[in-house]
Design an enzyme around this catalytic site. Structure first.
Site, mmCIF file in Angstrom:
data_model
loop_
_atom_site.group_PDB
_atom_site.id
_atom_site.type_symbol
_atom_site.label_atom_id
_atom_site.label_comp_id
_atom_site.label_asym_id
_atom_site.label_seq_id
_atom_site.Cartn_x
_atom_site.Cartn_y
_atom_site.Cartn_z
ATOM 1 C CB ALA A 1 0.777 -13.864 11.975
ATOM 2 N N GLY A 2 -0.691 -11.434 10.161
ATOM 3 C CA GLY A 2 -1.152 -10.047 10.312
ATOM 4 C C GLY A 2 -2.668 -9.927 10.214
ATOM 5 N NE ARG B 1 -1.943 -1.477 4.989
ATOM 6 C CZ ARG B 1 -0.760 -1.713 4.410
ATOM 7 N NH1 ARG B 1 -0.346 -0.955 3.421
ATOM 8 N NH2 ARG B 1 -0.006 -2.718 4.818
ATOM 9 C CB THR C 1 7.899 -9.207 8.264
ATOM 10 O OG1 THR C 1 8.828 -8.104 8.284
ATOM 11 C CG2 THR C 1 6.588 -8.725 7.674
ATOM 12 C CG ASN D 1 11.167 -6.503 0.038
ATOM 13 O OD1 ASN D 1 11.310 -7.601 -0.484
ATOM 14 N ND2 ASN D 1 10.855 -6.337 1.323
ATOM 15 C CE LYS E 1 -37.620 -26.288 -1.088
ATOM 16 N NZ LYS E 1 -38.331 -26.252 0.189
HETATM 17 C C1 UD1 Z 1 6.357 -5.714 3.952
HETATM 18 C C2 UD1 Z 1 7.851 -5.420 3.833
HETATM 19 C C3 UD1 Z 1 8.059 -4.414 2.724
HETATM 20 C C4 UD1 Z 1 7.492 -4.953 1.433
HETATM 21 C C5 UD1 Z 1 6.029 -5.312 1.607
HETATM 22 C C6 UD1 Z 1 5.526 -6.025 0.378
HETATM 23 C C7 UD1 Z 1 8.765 -5.649 6.078
HETATM 24 C C8 UD1 Z 1 9.225 -4.936 7.286
HETATM 25 N N1 UD1 Z 1 8.316 -4.884 5.067
HETATM 26 O O1 UD1 Z 1 5.726 -4.510 4.345
HETATM 27 O O2 UD1 Z 1 9.443 -4.149 2.562
HETATM 28 O O3 UD1 Z 1 7.639 -3.981 0.399
HETATM 29 O O4 UD1 Z 1 5.869 -6.217 2.711
HETATM 30 O O5 UD1 Z 1 4.158 -6.283 0.504
HETATM 31 O O6 UD1 Z 1 8.829 -6.850 6.008
HETATM 32 N N2 UD1 Z 1 3.000 -10.504 9.144
HETATM 33 C C9 UD1 Z 1 3.044 -11.466 10.130
HETATM 34 N N3 UD1 Z 1 3.374 -11.103 11.387
HETATM 35 C C10 UD1 Z 1 3.680 -9.833 11.711
HETATM 36 C C11 UD1 Z 1 3.629 -8.849 10.702
HETATM 37 C C12 UD1 Z 1 3.290 -9.222 9.429
HETATM 38 O O7 UD1 Z 1 2.773 -12.637 9.894
HETATM 39 O O8 UD1 Z 1 3.998 -9.598 12.896
HETATM 40 C C13 UD1 Z 1 2.619 -10.917 7.792
HETATM 41 C C14 UD1 Z 1 1.320 -10.310 7.351
HETATM 42 O O9 UD1 Z 1 0.257 -11.193 7.601
HETATM 43 C C15 UD1 Z 1 1.534 -10.114 5.859
HETATM 44 C C16 UD1 Z 1 3.030 -10.005 5.722
HETATM 45 O O10 UD1 Z 1 3.598 -10.466 6.905
HETATM 46 O O11 UD1 Z 1 1.099 -11.213 5.107
HETATM 47 C C17 UD1 Z 1 3.484 -8.593 5.414
HETATM 48 O O12 UD1 Z 1 3.039 -7.744 6.452
HETATM 49 P P1 UD1 Z 1 2.591 -6.276 6.137
HETATM 50 O O13 UD1 Z 1 2.264 -5.623 7.403
HETATM 51 O O14 UD1 Z 1 1.597 -6.266 5.040
HETATM 52 O O15 UD1 Z 1 3.978 -5.678 5.618
HETATM 53 P P2 UD1 Z 1 4.153 -4.399 4.771
HETATM 54 O O16 UD1 Z 1 4.060 -3.206 5.632
HETATM 55 O O17 UD1 Z 1 3.311 -4.462 3.570
HETATM 56 CA CA CA Z 2 1.952 -6.109 2.566
#
Ligand code: UD1
Ligand code: CA
Length: 474
Positions: A13-14, A18, A87, A181, A362
């Site tokens: 959902a993110g 970046r 997450t 992780n 074409k």
């Molecule tokens: C997350 C982990 C981190 C891990 C890393 C690996 C958490 C808090 N942290 O951090 O420990 O090392 O992934 O890549 O989980 N997403 C949603 N909804 C939200 C937020 C995120 O669906 O509200 C999805 C994003 O689309 C993405 C994934 O969750 O696919 C991870 O989100 P992201 O913000 O990239 O987490 P990181 O900060 O990388």
């Molecule tokens: Ca990530």
């Protein structure tokens, strides 16, 4: 052990800030296939009961892309996380898809949509270990030389996993930990749901962290298990364009290696770019600088390159294609194309035909054994078998308002620099003279001689006399 269903929840959902892109992160292509599809391909390869994708940012686009591009036996379910609160919240939203589930006891793989290199075997092993250990949660961990950006795995003195600390919340000692992780877990759903309800957003990012579920479960006496992966690259997350390029390079390496094992030759695999959806037959030879995209397929024994870009193009067997760009075209068995040809959409080149240097085509049906050796434009045309199209020939297919068709019959010989003013038809076995401008149909076997130049005899001598014979040019 009784059968326990296994499902997967993908967090996608993110926004992926970046990436600095208007395109949702999981739609960015890697080897021609959106990142999320690589993850779903991995899941589809497993025996899973359900696959749930949590969408939010660009939800409609993401859902539509998956529905259009992924053919699966188990339907993919989508749930929307309207506000991205982290997450942990995303996982809770994902579990709402199970509200109707009658299974009291099942396991759920939870992973993010940005790990395109993850392999099915790794997930299968994670689920197996989780079940053998009878854990409430099992997480994959990896050792990284540079753990920057990842949550760190904090273990107790006996080696058990205590918690995961995010980079933003970590103290100096925790920042030094190199076990991280990758965000790939297997949970007992019956324990995950209540643990998610106990999360709070009191952390550096003000988000509900899925990672906190580990300490919550542990503090309530549940067993946490960890599996340390041996290939850190496989679990790499894609957050920015540099990681996107790195993931693509790795995936390209895998694709190339798999094709070489299938009998495809690559003289320089590092300079050979084959999309995930491409099909190659044994004994295809790819020379440096070849880019095969989309639904391109190449038949046995064909040699492609150097420096070709083929998009959604079907190539037969034993064809030879050099320095060519082709899009939505079909190239027959034994055809030779290039160097420096441009085949635009709707081009069909028959068996053993030859399209040579600086030729553009074409929407053209070019018959078997036809030769268009040099400097020509063939558009909206049908060229009969064995016809020969002389250098400089063009189809004048556009009158400024509409496109018209040109038809050249079998065995016709179109002379150099002929302009075929469409709509026009050259009969079987007919000829056109050099420089002809043909705007009316030419019957079979006829000759069309065009626009003869007016000849002025003695012109040079007359000029010399007029300007007293001196040549002023230097
Ligand atoms: C997350 C982990 C981190 C891990 C890393 C690996 C958490 C808090 N942290 O951090 O420990 O090392 O992934 O890549 O989980 N997403 C949603 N909804 C939200 C937020 C995120 O669906 O509200 C999805 C994003 O689309 C993405 C994934 O969750 O696919 C991870 O989100 P992201 O913000 O990239 O987490 P990181 O900060 O990388
Ligand atoms: Ca990530």
């Amino acid at each position: 052990m009784a059968y326990r269903p296994l499902s997967a929840v993908v967090l996608a959902a993110g926004e992926g800030t970046r990436m600095r892109s208007p395109v949702p992160k999981v739609l960015h292509p890697i080897c021609g296939r959106p990142m999320l599809l690589h993850v779903l391909d991995t899941l589809v390869a497993l025996p899973l009961d359900r696959i749930v994708v949590v969408v939010g940012h660009g939800a409609e686009r993401v859902t539509k892309m998956v529905q259009e591009q992924l053919a699966t036996e188990i339907p993919i379910e989508f749930v929307e996380q309207r506000v991205q609160r982290g997450t942990g919240d995303a996982a809770s939203v994902g579990l709402t898809a199970f509200a109707d589930s009658l299974d009291a006891d099942d396991d759920v793989l939870v992973l993010t949509g940005d790990v395109p290199l993850l392999r099915p075997d790794t997930l299968a092993a994670l689920a197996t270990e989780h079940r053998l250990a009878e854990a409430a949660a099992t997480l994959l961990t990896v050792e990284l030389d540079d753990p920057t950006g990842y949550g760190r795995i904090v273990r107790d003195e006996r080696g058990g996993v205590l918690c995961i600390v995010e980079q933003a919340d970590a103290n100096d000692a925790q920042l030094g930990l190199t076990e991280v992780n990758p965000s790939i877990y297997c949970f007992r759903r019956a324990y995950l749901a209540p643990a998610l309800r106990r999360l709070s957003p009191e952390n550096a990012q003000g988000e509900y962290y899925l990672t906190d579920v580990i300490s919550v479960l542990r503090s309530t006496g549940h067993a946490i298990f960890a599996v340390t992966g041996d290939d850190a690259a496989e679990t790499m997350g894609v957050n920015d364009r540099a990681q996107l390029a790195a993931a693509e390079a790795m995936l390209r390496g895998r694709i190339n290696e798999a094709w070489m094992r299938e009998g495809v030759s690559m003289s320089d695999p590092a300079r050979t770019y084959v999309d995930a959806g491409v099909e190659l037959e044994p004994d295809v030879q790819l020379l440096p600088g070849v880019i095969l995209e989309g639904r391109t397929a190449v038949g046995a024994g064909s040699v492609i390159g150097p420096d070709c870009r083929l998009v959604d193009t079907i190539v037969g067997e034993r064809a030879v294609i050099q320095q060519t760009v082709a899009r939505e075209s079909e190239i027959g068995d034994g055809a030779t194309i290039g160097p420096w040809a441009s085949l635009r959409p709707g081009t069909r080149v028959g068996a053993d035909a030859h399209i040579g240097t600086f030729v553009e085509t074409k929407n053209a049906d070019i018959g078997e054994g036809v030769k268009v050796p040099h400097l020509a434009y063939i558009g909206d045309a049908e060229i009969g078998p064995r016809a020969n199209i002389g250098a400089g020939t063009i189809t004048a297919n556009y009158d400024g308002r509409n496109k018209h068709r040109t038809k050249v019959g079998a065995d016709a010989r179109v002379g150099s620099n002929t302009v075929l003013v469409a709509p026009v038809e050259i009969g079987d076995g007919a000829y056109t003279g050099a420089g002809a401008v043909v705007s009316r149909d030419v019957p079979p076997g006829a000759m069309a001689k065009g626009v003869p130049a007016r000849i002025e005899e003695g012109w040079a001598a007359e000029r010399d006399a007029a300007d007293d014979g001196s040549d002023e040019s230097t």
